[in-house]
Structures are given as C-alpha cells and as structure tokens.
Design a protein around this motif. Sequence first.
Motif, PDB file in Angstrom:
ATOM      1  N   LYS A  78       0.823  -1.205   0.000  1.00 30.66           N
ATOM      2  CA  LYS A  78       0.000   0.000   0.000  1.00 30.66           C
ATOM      3  C   LYS A  78       0.861   1.260   0.000  1.00 30.66           C
ATOM      4  N   SER A  79       2.077   1.135   0.542  1.00 34.60           N
ATOM      5  CA  SER A  79       3.037   2.238   0.584  1.00 34.60           C
ATOM      6  C   SER A  79       4.415   1.621   0.803  1.00 34.60           C
ATOM      7  N   ASP A 120      -8.187  -3.619  -0.072  1.00 39.58           N
ATOM      8  CA  ASP A 120      -8.047  -2.186   0.142  1.00 39.58           C
ATOM      9  C   ASP A 120      -6.741  -1.617  -0.420  1.00 39.58           C
ATOM     10  N   ILE A 121      -6.490  -1.855  -1.695  1.00 37.16           N
ATOM     11  CA  ILE A 121      -5.303  -1.265  -2.318  1.00 37.16           C
ATOM     12  C   ILE A 121      -5.710  -0.289  -3.416  1.00 37.16           C
ATOM     13  N   LYS A 123      -4.741   2.628  -3.558  1.00 37.58           N
ATOM     14  CA  LYS A 123      -3.418   3.170  -3.887  1.00 37.58           C
ATOM     15  C   LYS A 123      -2.415   2.069  -3.581  1.00 37.58           C
ATOM     16  N   PHE A 124      -1.387   1.974  -4.428  1.00 32.48           N
ATOM     17  CA  PHE A 124      -0.389   0.939  -4.194  1.00 32.48           C
ATOM     18  C   PHE A 124       0.999   1.426  -4.564  1.00 32.48           C
TER      19      PHE A 124
END
Length: 145
Positions: A78-79, A120-121, A123-124
């Motif tokens: 995710k980050s 829940d990705i 954003k990745f």
Amino acid sequence: MKQINFILILLMLFSLRLIAQQNTSPVIAMDAERTPIANFMTPDSAIEFNDSTIFSAQIQIVVDDTSIINSIEIRFGKSSSEILLLKSFIFDERGSLGDGTTYFRNGYNLTLGLGENFLDIGKFYVEMKLKRSDDTYTQVFTFSR
C-alpha cells in the motif's frame, strides 16, 4: 611522448565505456496495475471500492536484453512502509509458481502476476530491481498509483 599520451587517453576512454556498460539497466519500461475481482459492485451495479474489495495485481516489464537477467525482485504494498508481498521471480521460471504468483515472458515483455488476494489497495506502491547474472543489481525502480 605524444604517442604515449594518445594511448593513455584511448585506454581511459575504453575503461570508461566498460564501466558505463556494466551499470546500464536492461529495463525499458515498467507498469503495474490492480484489478478488482470481488466486493466492488453496489446493489444497483455501480462500481465502488471499499475496504472489503479484493484485488489482483500484476506488473509488466519491458527489457532490451534478456541474456543478463538472473531474477526479478519485487516489493508490493500500500506504501513503502506497508509492504504486502516480497517476491523474487527467477528469470524464465514460467507459469503458476504455486504461491499465487505467476510469471510469463513473450520476447522482451515480462508479466508478473502478484496474486489475487489484496484488500483495500486503492493506492499501491511497487519496488522492482533486477539481479544480473554476475550477481549485481540494477537500480531500484519505484512505481505508485
């Protein structure tokens, strides 16, 4: 004396060229994508991502030289501080790899399937580097969306 200086200059240029060739990366392009595969449709058939949406993820890489690649190392999450998958793909070990990941190559185009169980990705983040056959690494390529 002029001849010695000329020879020294040629040797220096040849040495610099060899060093530059060693540090080149075979990577031309890289792209990553995630695809929703479950829990993303509302009752009225609208697309809506939420924390229960399940995604699959894959990376496409284009290289210009396949002869020097030993493996491909991936960090996906995710980050940069929340990594969900660490994976080293052995170059040309094709098909389903038994852990939910896949590897396919068509010429200079590589497709790495990272799995189908990511929650829940929206954003990745991806880090990728290649291990060369001489056990050195390319620079790290990062990608986020």
